[in-house]
Design an enzyme around this catalytic site. Sequence first.
Site, mmCIF file in Angstrom:
data_model
loop_
_atom_site.group_PDB
_atom_site.id
_atom_site.type_symbol
_atom_site.label_atom_id
_atom_site.label_comp_id
_atom_site.label_asym_id
_atom_site.label_seq_id
_atom_site.Cartn_x
_atom_site.Cartn_y
_atom_site.Cartn_z
ATOM 1 N N HIS A 4 73.492 -56.971 -17.997
ATOM 2 C CA HIS A 4 74.878 -56.642 -17.647
ATOM 3 C C HIS A 4 75.030 -55.138 -17.455
ATOM 4 C CE1 HIS A 4 74.997 -56.020 -21.990
ATOM 5 N NE2 HIS A 4 76.182 -55.445 -21.894
ATOM 6 N N HIS A 33 71.221 -55.823 -29.849
ATOM 7 C CA HIS A 33 71.691 -54.925 -30.916
ATOM 8 C C HIS A 33 71.307 -55.450 -32.299
ATOM 9 C CE1 HIS A 33 74.297 -52.134 -28.618
ATOM 10 N NE2 HIS A 33 74.519 -53.177 -27.825
ATOM 11 N N HIS A 59 81.282 -61.404 -22.427
ATOM 12 C CA HIS A 59 81.189 -59.974 -22.778
ATOM 13 C C HIS A 59 81.505 -59.139 -21.533
ATOM 14 C CE1 HIS A 59 79.726 -56.414 -24.853
ATOM 15 N NE2 HIS A 59 78.874 -56.184 -23.879
ATOM 16 N N HIS A 87 76.702 -52.515 -18.730
ATOM 17 C CA HIS A 87 77.038 -51.438 -19.668
ATOM 18 C C HIS A 87 75.933 -50.374 -19.730
ATOM 19 C CE1 HIS A 87 80.124 -54.177 -21.873
ATOM 20 N NE2 HIS A 87 80.654 -53.554 -20.841
ATOM 21 N N ASP A 105 74.197 -58.848 -24.621
ATOM 22 C CA ASP A 105 75.276 -58.724 -25.605
ATOM 23 C C ASP A 105 76.128 -59.990 -25.673
ATOM 24 O OD1 ASP A 105 74.404 -56.182 -26.118
ATOM 25 O OD2 ASP A 105 76.110 -55.157 -25.196
ATOM 26 N N ASP A 115 74.550 -48.602 -21.994
ATOM 27 C CA ASP A 115 73.462 -48.653 -22.973
ATOM 28 C C ASP A 115 72.440 -49.745 -22.631
ATOM 29 O OD1 ASP A 115 75.523 -50.522 -23.661
ATOM 30 O OD2 ASP A 115 74.665 -50.725 -25.675
ATOM 31 N N HIS A 116 72.626 -50.398 -21.480
ATOM 32 C CA HIS A 116 71.658 -51.400 -21.006
ATOM 33 C C HIS A 116 70.992 -50.996 -19.693
ATOM 34 C CE1 HIS A 116 72.825 -54.623 -23.930
ATOM 35 N NE2 HIS A 116 73.802 -53.756 -24.071
HETATM 36 ZN ZN LIG Z 1 77.467 -54.606 -23.465
#
Ligand SMILES: [Zn+2]
Length: 286
Positions: free
Chosen positions: A76, A197, A134, A78, A159, A80-81
């Site tokens: 996805h 995570h 998410h 975001h 996530d 941090d990915h």
């Molecule tokens: Zn995320």
Amino acid sequence: MTTPLRTNLSANLSANLSANLSANLSVLTLPAFKDNYLWLIHDGSNAAIVDPGDAAPVKAALAAHKLRLTAILLTHHHADHIGGVPGLLQEWDVPVFGPRNDGIALVTHPLGDGEQIDVPGLDLSLDVLDVPGHTLGHIAYVRRIPGRDSGANWLFCGDTLFGAGCGRLFEGTPQQMMASLGKFTALPDDTLVYCAHEYTLSNLRFAQAVEPGNAALDARVLADGMKREAGQPTIPSTVGLERATNPFLRHGQARIVQSLVEAGRLAPGAAPVDAFAALREWKNTF
Ligand SMILES: [Zn+2]
């Protein structure tokens, strides 16, 4: 349909790189940021990275294990990915697989529900699942080897599902997230859950609050607590363990419904999706 492609690719790579593509695949855990995990799948020669939010730990692991990056897999949009993708592409000219509908400009091979990919450089086929909730375009990857459940099944779920928890609903509805998690619970119990995570202990505290008396949950608290004290990740977990302990997969359980009603967060007799939504809301402020 997929076998010839894989065979040709294997033959080429074996000729060029002496790669042993029949070797067993391994998954390396690369911690990043405060509590992210990046997953590096490799066969000793070639490697694919899942959700590289940061390029540095990936480059370090590739160098340390003398691996060649052959693919990037995204779940996805975001940061941090995906934040490490440009840095990796500077060094490695590789395809970027990712969701068709999550607005990631870096994706070169867009994917959606029901599609299957043969990961370049590896003897690895992955099924793609749409798992909105998410984010709206979120996808997950499942490795499934026909006739071989034990130890063979991997789920890379970004996530969406966490150890004893689930992702926040930034874009999707509770109904969508419920359906997405339902796709995971349909997988074999021994499927390894590679989520993105390390939230497990925090999630377990919430799980115990809403489902006291769940013996499997109490056992997991002890086991995962010891892992963290020893500096070990609690991930991967398994689909079976999540089914037994994760309140977001157990929102229909009488004890959880009772907790929601007693907390004034759910009307008696409410629909399952209302219980799920109330549970997610409660966790947001727990
Ligand atoms: Zn995320």
